[in-house]
Scaffold this active site. Structure first.
Site, PDB file in Angstrom:
ATOM      1  N   PRO A 101       0.853  -1.204   0.000  1.00  0.00           N
ATOM      2  CG  PRO A 101       0.072  -0.980   2.191  1.00  0.00           C
ATOM      3  CD  PRO A 101       0.817  -1.911   1.279  1.00  0.00           C
ATOM      4  CB  CYS A 186       2.299   5.224   8.274  1.00  0.00           C
ATOM      5  SG  CYS A 186       2.693   6.825   7.537  1.00  0.00           S
ATOM      6  CG  ASN A 296      16.691  -4.939   3.072  1.00  0.00           C
ATOM      7  OD1 ASN A 296      16.591  -3.719   3.175  1.00  0.00           O
ATOM      8  ND2 ASN A 296      17.219  -5.689   4.021  1.00  0.00           N
TER       9      ASN A 296
END
Length: 561
Positions: A101, A186, A296
């Site tokens: 998202p 977030c 990563n």
């Protein structure tokens, strides 16, 4: 193969005011890949129909229509809500390649492009639960108008910090997706100010209540996306708490909430591996929930290595996907190939121009470092066709560079491939970032420069649209005299030559009036004393005779005269 569902010859339902309604039988066709989806009856079945029936969407063996609306019907065999690995394998199709998202970036057009190139599961951009509940236009623009049969399986993500608001938003969205995700990852400042995302990770009681309530009331599973704590043991206990509350799938971003921007660093796969092992085998007895890894991921080799090293069920990519949507295919095509395909999808499924521009800045990132002039043009264009024209110009420049390329020459700037090839972006560290930014200008700076060339910046143009008479010329701005005490602009008609705040304090202290600021402390005091002075006279008059309304008016008039 499609299955036919036949409801009985008729069925009854209690309608408003106790009236019994009768409905004819209905035929439905069931597609296997949508077996857990449902339809809502046009007669008003559901929470808003006014009757007593309340049926969940995703627990019925019926497919959602292509238009995105849904039907709920009585008389169909009900399936239990899928959980854990059954949900991952059956509803999500055992998805291993997941698009993260991303605010203003994982819109429908981008999701469709990613699905064409290997993505098996996509998330919507993060939606604000409170705004989603109160604003019908927000729901329409961010979810309801983005319904597409090709865009499944799909998980809708919300940020929230209130259990009831989160559940209300999820109830409004559950008929258009396969699961609801709670954003607990977030790390941005806006999340800190709004008190959501990764800044809730210490409030375990609140998170338990939010997930438990959603798990009990929703017809689709609840999932979570989290960031890790510095301590592995605390991260594992955090994940176990979420699982116990009702989370059916957990995405773990292997960075702490402090690791962002230039300080992002490397994600810890050790934390992710520990969460996966402990959730699946808490005491080597029980099976837990599926886990997705995030962090990563720059190429398909990273995906395969992450799956092998951590043992997770799927791998999620955000920034790697933005720079190369064909990442999950293991390809690195020419940038213009994906840029042209994306623009074609946008023409079919429109989205804000800012989204399109941001995607092209990511796709053309390395080329725009070479052709700075086109970078500035991309920042200035105002239409989709203008963006497409700049992309076409970049394509021609790249083809010219390819024709002049000599054999045996290595790519510049230590890039793994030439700038016209889709490739990962290596985020610079704090010192490297400052050096890199010192030689170039940001997109915002280019937009501001464009505004200065036209006389107004982007924000000032918006203000002028709201107020056509507004002027921004510094020479035309009035010169305000300063307050004698604080330095703020003073009132032009203030008797003390002060601003309103300082004037109010002084007028109150000295019991004075300032008509310029509308402060009447002295006048109000005099009226109050005059009113107190006539009170004894009124009491004596009442003892002698009753005071008529006209007599009271005469007394008041003479007292206040």
């Amino acid at each position: 193969m499609r299955s036919l569902y036949l409801l009985g010859s008729s069925f009854h339902r209690t309608g408003p005011f106790g009236a019994e309604l009768q409905f004819p039988r209905i035929l439905f066709f069931d597609a296997p890949q949508r077996v857990r989806s449902a339809w809502q009856c046009a007669s008003g079945f559901g929470t808003s129909g006014g009757g007593s029936l309340n049926l969940s969407h995703s627990a019925w063996r019926l497919p959602p229509p292509s238009c995105g609306s849904c039907w709920r019907c009585r008389g169909v065999e009900r399936m239990p809500k899928l959980q854990g690995f059954e949900f991952w394998s059956r509803t999500l199709g055992g998805a291993r390649h997941v698009v993260a998202p991303m605010v203003d970036q994982s819109e429908l057009a981008w999701r469709l492009l990613s699905r064409r190139h290997g993505a098996q599961l996509c998330y919507t951009p993060m939606l604000h639960a409170q705004v989603f509940v109160r604003d019908a236009n927000y729901r329409k623009e961010n979810l309801y108008c983005d319904v597409c049969p090709e865009d499944r399986p799909l998980i809708v993500q919300f940020c929230a910090n209130d259990p009831e608001v989160f559940v209300q938003a999820a109830l409004l969205a559950q008929d258009h997706c396969d699961a609801i995700d709670l954003n607990l990852g977030c790390p941005q400042m806006i999340a800190k100010r709004g008190h959501y995302g990764a800044f809730l990770q210490e409030e375990w009681d609140l998170l338990q209540r939010m997930i438990l309530l959603a798990h009990e009331r929703l017809s689709v599973p609840v999932t979570c996306k989290i960031r890790v704590f510095p301590e592995i043991d605390k991260t594992v206990r955090y994940a176990q708490m979420l699982e116990k509350a009702g989370c059916q799938l957990l995405t773990v971003h292997g960075r702490t909430k402090e690791q962002k921007g230039p300080m992002a660093g490397t994600a810890s796969w050790e934390h992710i591996k520990a969460v996966r092992v402990r959730l699946l085998f808490p005491h080597r007895k029980a099976v837990g929930i599926p886990v997705f890894a995030n962090g990563n991921i720059r190429c398909l080799q990273d995906v395969e290595r992450c799956l092998q090293d951590t043992g997770v069920q799927g791998v999620m990519s955000a920034e790697g996907n933005l720079h190369n949507p064909a990442l999950f295919e293991g390809r690195s095509p020419a940038v213009w190939e994906l840029a042209d395909e994306y623009l074609d999808i946008v023409r079919q499924h429109p989205c804000p121009l800012s989204y399109v521009r941001a995607h092209l800045f990511k796709l053309w990132h390395h080329t725009l470092q070479v052709h700075q002039q086109l970078r500035e043009e991309l920042a200035k264009v105002k239409t989709l066709e203008g963006v497409a024209a700049v992309s076409q110009a970049l394509k021609l420049r790249c083809q010219e560079d390819m024709s002049r390329q000599q054999e045996g020459v290595r790519p510049a700037d230590n890039l793994p491939a030439f700038h016209w090839i889709c490739q990962p972006y290596i985020r610079p560290g704090p010192r490297e970032g400052s050096k890199e930014n010192s030689g170039g200008r940001s997109k915002r700076a280019l937009e501001e420069e464009e505004g200065s060339m036209e006389g107004l910046s982007k924000n000032k143009l918006k203000k002028q649209l709201r107020n056509p008479h507004k002027t921004f010329d510094p020479s035309l701005k009035p010169k305000y005299a300063k307050c004698d005490q604080c330095g703020n602009p003073k009132g032009n008609r203030c008797v003390f030559n002060l601003c309103r705040g300082c004037c109010k304090k002084r007028a109150f202290r000295e019991t004075a009036d300032c008509p310029g600021h509308g402060l009447l402390f002295k006048t109000k005091l005099e009226k109050s004393l005059a009113w107190k002075g006539i009170q004894p006279g009124l009491q004596e008059a009442q003892q002698v005779r009753p005071v008529t309304p006209s007599g009271f008016s005469e007394v008041m008039g003479s007292a206040l005269a």
